[in-house]
Write a protein that holds these residues in place. Structure first.
Motif, PDB file in Angstrom:
ATOM      1  N   ARG A 165       0.851  -1.182   0.000  1.00 29.82           N
ATOM      2  CA  ARG A 165       0.000   0.000   0.000  1.00 29.82           C
ATOM      3  C   ARG A 165       0.893   1.240   0.000  1.00 29.82           C
ATOM      4  NH1 ARG A 165      -4.952  -1.704   0.275  1.00 29.82           N
ATOM      5  NH2 ARG A 165      -5.498  -3.561   1.447  1.00 29.82           N
ATOM      6  N   ARG A 166       0.402   2.292  -0.594  1.00 26.91           N
ATOM      7  CA  ARG A 166       1.165   3.530  -0.721  1.00 26.91           C
ATOM      8  C   ARG A 166       1.662   4.043   0.632  1.00 26.91           C
ATOM      9  NH1 ARG A 166      -1.081   8.655  -4.127  1.00 26.91           N
ATOM     10  NH2 ARG A 166       0.722  10.005  -3.887  1.00 26.91           N
ATOM     11  N   GLY A 167       0.805   4.029   1.639  1.00 26.31           N
ATOM     12  CA  GLY A 167       1.199   4.490   2.970  1.00 26.31           C
ATOM     13  C   GLY A 167       2.353   3.679   3.531  1.00 26.31           C
ATOM     14  N   GLU A 168       2.306   2.371   3.339  1.00 27.15           N
ATOM     15  CA  GLU A 168       3.383   1.505   3.815  1.00 27.15           C
ATOM     16  C   GLU A 168       4.663   1.748   3.016  1.00 27.15           C
ATOM     17  OE1 GLU A 168       4.565  -3.228   4.238  1.00 27.15           O
ATOM     18  OE2 GLU A 168       2.649  -2.693   3.304  1.00 27.15           O
ATOM     19  N   ALA A 169       4.524   1.890   1.703  1.00 22.84           N
ATOM     20  CA  ALA A 169       5.699   2.129   0.856  1.00 22.84           C
ATOM     21  C   ALA A 169       6.419   3.406   1.281  1.00 22.84           C
ATOM     22  CB  ALA A 169       5.283   2.210  -0.610  1.00 22.84           C
ATOM     23  N   THR A 170       5.638   4.447   1.580  1.00 22.81           N
ATOM     24  CA  THR A 170       6.239   5.708   2.023  1.00 22.81           C
ATOM     25  C   THR A 170       6.866   5.555   3.403  1.00 22.81           C
ATOM     26  OG1 THR A 170       4.644   6.968   0.716  1.00 22.81           O
ATOM     27  CG2 THR A 170       5.772   8.143   2.482  1.00 22.81           C
ATOM     28  N   ALA A 171       6.136   4.965   4.333  1.00 12.94           N
ATOM     29  CA  ALA A 171       6.615   4.838   5.711  1.00 12.94           C
ATOM     30  C   ALA A 171       7.867   3.972   5.811  1.00 12.94           C
ATOM     31  CB  ALA A 171       5.514   4.261   6.601  1.00 12.94           C
ATOM     32  N   ARG A 172       7.932   2.922   4.974  1.00 12.08           N
ATOM     33  CA  ARG A 172       9.059   1.982   5.064  1.00 12.08           C
ATOM     34  C   ARG A 172      10.137   2.243   4.015  1.00 12.08           C
ATOM     35  NH1 ARG A 172       6.885  -3.670   4.624  1.00 12.08           N
ATOM     36  NH2 ARG A 172       9.109  -4.131   4.787  1.00 12.08           N
ATOM     37  N   ARG A 173       9.981   3.327   3.234  1.00 16.10           N
ATOM     38  CA  ARG A 173      10.945   3.699   2.192  1.00 16.10           C
ATOM     39  C   ARG A 173      11.135   2.575   1.179  1.00 16.10           C
ATOM     40  NH1 ARG A 173      16.527   4.173   1.002  1.00 16.10           N
ATOM     41  NH2 ARG A 173      17.006   6.146   0.006  1.00 16.10           N
ATOM     42  N   LEU A 174      10.006   2.003   0.752  1.00 20.28           N
ATOM     43  CA  LEU A 174      10.056   0.947  -0.263  1.00 20.28           C
ATOM     44  C   LEU A 174      10.094   1.593  -1.640  1.00 20.28           C
ATOM     45  CD1 LEU A 174       7.315  -1.431   1.221  1.00 20.28           C
ATOM     46  CD2 LEU A 174       9.819  -1.561   1.515  1.00 20.28           C
ATOM     47  N   ARG A 175      11.004   1.110  -2.464  1.00 22.61           N
ATOM     48  CA  ARG A 175      11.184   1.692  -3.801  1.00 22.61           C
ATOM     49  C   ARG A 175       9.973   1.352  -4.673  1.00 22.61           C
ATOM     50  NH1 ARG A 175      15.722  -0.652  -5.011  1.00 22.61           N
ATOM     51  NH2 ARG A 175      16.958   0.980  -4.044  1.00 22.61           N
ATOM     52  N   HIS A 176       9.393   2.377  -5.310  1.00 25.74           N
ATOM     53  CA  HIS A 176       8.251   2.192  -6.192  1.00 25.74           C
ATOM     54  C   HIS A 176       8.440   3.043  -7.445  1.00 25.74           C
ATOM     55  CE1 HIS A 176       7.368   5.327  -3.215  1.00 25.74           C
ATOM     56  NE2 HIS A 176       6.641   5.916  -4.150  1.00 25.74           N
ATOM     57  N   ARG A 177       7.380   3.263  -8.182  1.00 27.30           N
ATOM     58  CA  ARG A 177       7.466   4.000  -9.446  1.00 27.30           C
ATOM     59  C   ARG A 177       6.639   5.272  -9.397  1.00 27.30           C
ATOM     60  NH1 ARG A 177       6.517  -1.368 -13.171  1.00 27.30           N
ATOM     61  NH2 ARG A 177       8.710  -2.005 -13.259  1.00 27.30           N
ATOM     62  N   CYS A 178       7.147   6.313 -10.050  1.00 28.47           N
ATOM     63  CA  CYS A 178       6.450   7.598 -10.165  1.00 28.47           C
ATOM     64  C   CYS A 178       6.622   8.141 -11.579  1.00 28.47           C
ATOM     65  CB  CYS A 178       7.025   8.617  -9.178  1.00 28.47           C
ATOM     66  SG  CYS A 178       6.674   8.251  -7.459  1.00 28.47           S
ATOM     67  N   VAL A 179       5.757   9.079 -11.927  1.00 26.18           N
ATOM     68  CA  VAL A 179       5.884   9.793 -13.194  1.00 26.18           C
ATOM     69  C   VAL A 179       5.944  11.283 -12.915  1.00 26.18           C
ATOM     70  CG1 VAL A 179       4.781   8.039 -14.636  1.00 26.18           C
ATOM     71  CG2 VAL A 179       3.370   9.803 -13.560  1.00 26.18           C
ATOM     72  N   SER A 180       6.714  11.990 -13.732  1.00 22.18           N
ATOM     73  CA  SER A 180       6.796  13.446 -13.706  1.00 22.18           C
ATOM     74  C   SER A 180       6.564  13.923 -15.133  1.00 22.18           C
ATOM     75  CB  SER A 180       8.174  13.915 -13.226  1.00 22.18           C
ATOM     76  OG  SER A 180       8.348  13.615 -11.868  1.00 22.18           O
ATOM     77  N   VAL A 181       5.538  14.744 -15.312  1.00 21.72           N
ATOM     78  CA  VAL A 181       5.158  15.197 -16.648  1.00 21.72           C
ATOM     79  C   VAL A 181       5.321  16.711 -16.733  1.00 21.72           C
ATOM     80  CG1 VAL A 181       3.338  15.232 -18.396  1.00 21.72           C
ATOM     81  CG2 VAL A 181       3.453  13.326 -16.754  1.00 21.72           C
TER      82      VAL A 181
END
Length: 170
Positions: A22-38
């Motif tokens: 989950r996004r909250g867990e990924a942020t809290a635990r510093r789990l590497r995920h994917r993002c886009v910048s447009v």
């Protein structure tokens, strides 16, 4: 669904999926995920600049020269780039954003792969009130002059620096 409940693909240093969280867990635990910048430019070639709302969980009230966000679980970078651009700008029917490059963003608090895109938006924008507290279209010279005087999102600033280098003639 709350943004913190959104499912994300967790990726390794090579951007290969190794799990989901989950996004909250990924942020809290510093789990590497994917993002886009447009990077969004209007018909006159000016860049869309905005200030994030103070309720944003990451980089609240900071300025950004990109729209974007996390890539959902099972979503492609391309799908996320178009979805995020249309959502944040409050428009529909944007052309498909053009992919430019990807890079691994890391800080003491965060880590994610960022795919950088560009798109032209010739429609009037109606930015999403939950995401955008203020916005304007600035020419490149004004944006450059303002880089030192405001609190910019660090990943957006890094993407912007890389984008400037990417566009330099060989």
């Amino acid at each position: 669904m709350k943004p913190s409940d959104e499912m994300l693909d967790i990726v390794d240093e090579n951007d290969e999926v190794v799990g989901q969280a989950r996004r909250g867990e990924a942020t809290a635990r510093r789990l590497r995920h994917r993002c886009v910048s447009v990077e969004v430019r209007d018909a006159e070639g000016r860049v869309f600049v905005h200030r994030r709302t103070p309720v944003k969980p990451v980089f609240p009230s900071c300025y950004d020269m990109f729209v974007g966000g996390v890539v959902g679980a099972g979503e492609t970078y391309e799908e996320a780039a178009l979805r995020e651009a249309e959502e944040e700008l409050g428009v529909t029917g944007l052309p498909r954003p053009e992919p430019l490059f990807r890079f691994l963003y890391t800080s003491a608090e965060h880590t994610w792969w960022t795919a950088v895109y560009q798109v032209r938006c010739e429609s009037p924008v109606r930015p999403q009130a939950e995401e955008v507290a203020w916005h304007a279209f600035w020419d490149d010279a004004r944006l450059e002059r303002r880089l030192d005087g405001r609190a910019w999102v660090p990943d957006g600033l890094e993407a912007y620096r890389r984008l400037r280098a990417f566009r330099l003639p060989p």
